[in-house]
Every structure is written in C-alpha cells, then in structure tokens.
Write a protein that holds these residues in place. Structure first.
Motif, PDB file in Angstrom:
ATOM      1  N   THR A  29      56.904  28.811  69.341  1.00  0.00           N
ATOM      2  CA  THR A  29      56.961  29.241  70.742  1.00  0.00           C
ATOM      3  C   THR A  29      57.572  28.138  71.584  1.00  0.00           C
ATOM      4  OG1 THR A  29      54.734  28.392  71.184  1.00  0.00           O
ATOM      5  CG2 THR A  29      54.915  30.711  70.567  1.00  0.00           C
ATOM      6  N   GLY A  30      58.195  28.511  72.679  1.00  0.00           N
ATOM      7  CA  GLY A  30      58.761  27.569  73.643  1.00  0.00           C
ATOM      8  C   GLY A  30      58.046  27.735  74.974  1.00  0.00           C
ATOM      9  N   THR A  31      58.218  26.777  75.829  1.00  0.00           N
ATOM     10  CA  THR A  31      57.642  26.865  77.166  1.00  0.00           C
ATOM     11  C   THR A  31      58.744  26.679  78.195  1.00  0.00           C
ATOM     12  OG1 THR A  31      57.167  24.498  77.264  1.00  0.00           O
ATOM     13  CG2 THR A  31      55.420  25.922  76.399  1.00  0.00           C
ATOM     14  N   GLY A  32      58.512  27.093  79.383  1.00  0.00           N
ATOM     15  CA  GLY A  32      59.441  26.898  80.493  1.00  0.00           C
ATOM     16  C   GLY A  32      58.721  26.172  81.608  1.00  0.00           C
ATOM     17  N   SER A  33      59.482  25.486  82.435  1.00  0.00           N
ATOM     18  CA  SER A  33      58.893  24.806  83.584  1.00  0.00           C
ATOM     19  C   SER A  33      59.933  24.677  84.688  1.00  0.00           C
ATOM     20  CB  SER A  33      58.360  23.422  83.189  1.00  0.00           C
ATOM     21  OG  SER A  33      59.429  22.562  82.844  1.00  0.00           O
ATOM     22  N   ILE A  34      59.458  24.471  85.881  1.00  0.00           N
ATOM     23  CA  ILE A  34      60.329  24.245  87.038  1.00  0.00           C
ATOM     24  C   ILE A  34      59.560  23.390  88.030  1.00  0.00           C
ATOM     25  CG2 ILE A  34      59.576  26.375  88.185  1.00  0.00           C
ATOM     26  CD1 ILE A  34      62.397  26.613  89.370  1.00  0.00           C
TER      27      ILE A  34
END
Length: 175
Positions: A29-34
């Motif tokens: 799994t990957g994650t995203g962020s901002i």
C-alpha cells in the motif's frame, strides 16, 4: 534406450502443459500527503526617498540612502534638511512560518523628470542570498520577513533640476 528416454520426456512435457500454472503475486500500500500553507503577501511600509539635494557646481557626485535609511552625499552634491526626509524603502513579506522564500529586488531602476533620467542602483539589508531567506516562526504559524531597500544615484553638475520619480517592483516567492 533413446526411445524410452524420448517417451519419458514426452510424458513429462505433456504433464507440464496440462497442469495449471501458479503465478506469484505481491502487493503493498502507498500513502498520500499534502501540506497546505498560507499564501505570501508583501506590503510596502515606506518609499525610498533621497530628499532634496543640490547638484555639484562641476563634475558629478552621488546621493546615497543606505538600507538603514541614512543619507550621505559625495563629489560636491549637498544634502538639504528641507524637503522629504531621506528614508529607505521598507517592505514586509508575510506567509507560512519557517518557509524558505526568494526575494527579488531590481539591481537598478530609473527616476525621470520630463525627458531627464537618473538611474538608481539599489542596495538592501537582507542577510545572505536574497534567493534563500526564511520567514520567522515555524510551520503552522504565521511568519514574516521585513527588509529595506536603499540606493545610490549619480548627480552631475549639468543635471536638470526638478522632482525625479520612478517605481521599482520587489517580489517574493516560496522556494
């Protein structure tokens, strides 16, 4: 014997073709962020003013206003106490605390009086590279950076008298 060997190889080959193939698989799994930050604003607090000066009787001289707002004159130019009080231009950049910003200040700009022009060479009080400034405070808080712009302008004995004005643009951008 070679026929037996051939027959055995054929049986093995047919068995391999008729049995189901099991493929390997994997996943992760990957994650995203901002990170959302405040927009930059820049405010002019004061304009650059050289005040009133008297041109030299011969040759040329210079009127200087340091980034600290102190006027000095050389080469026969005389500074007067009357007229505008000499002052450096002052600006404040505001945005997200702790962020790196680039400040752009023109190296020169022109001031005109009718068809006559004076060229101002700017100076500033930024520490280090103008392209690597840091706003005060930390991420999550408002930050700011105040700076001043001074300049020097040559004045010759043949310079036309009158009020010279001009504009220059300073800008800031997040790095």
């Amino acid at each position: 014997m070679s026929i037996k060997l051939f027959a055995a190889a054929a049986v093995i080959a047919l068995g391999a073709l008729s049995s189901p193939a099991f493929a390997q698989s994997a996943s992760t799994t990957g994650t995203g962020s901002i990170t959302v930050i405040r927009p930059l604003t820049i405010t002019k607090n004061s304009d650059l003013k050289f005040g009133a000066v008297v041109r030299p009787t011969t040759g040329s001289g210079t009127a200087v206003v340091s980034a600290a707002g102190v006027r000095s004159v050389t080469g026969g130019v005389a500074g007067l106490a009357s007229g505008d009080t000499p002052v450096a231009a002052a600006f404040t950049v505001a945005g997200e605390g702790g962020q790196s910003v680039s400040i752009t200040i023109p190296a020169t700009f022109s001031m005109i009086n009718g068809s006559d022009t004076l060229t101002v060479t700017t100076s500033n009080n930024l520490t280090g590279s103008a392209a690597a400034q840091t706003l005060s405070n930390a991420l999550g808080s408002a930050g700011s950076l105040a700076f001043a712009v001074g300049g020097s302008v040559p004045v010759s004995s043949t310079q036309a008298t009158g009020l010279y004005t001009g504009t220059f643009t300073v800008s800031a951008a997040y790095n």
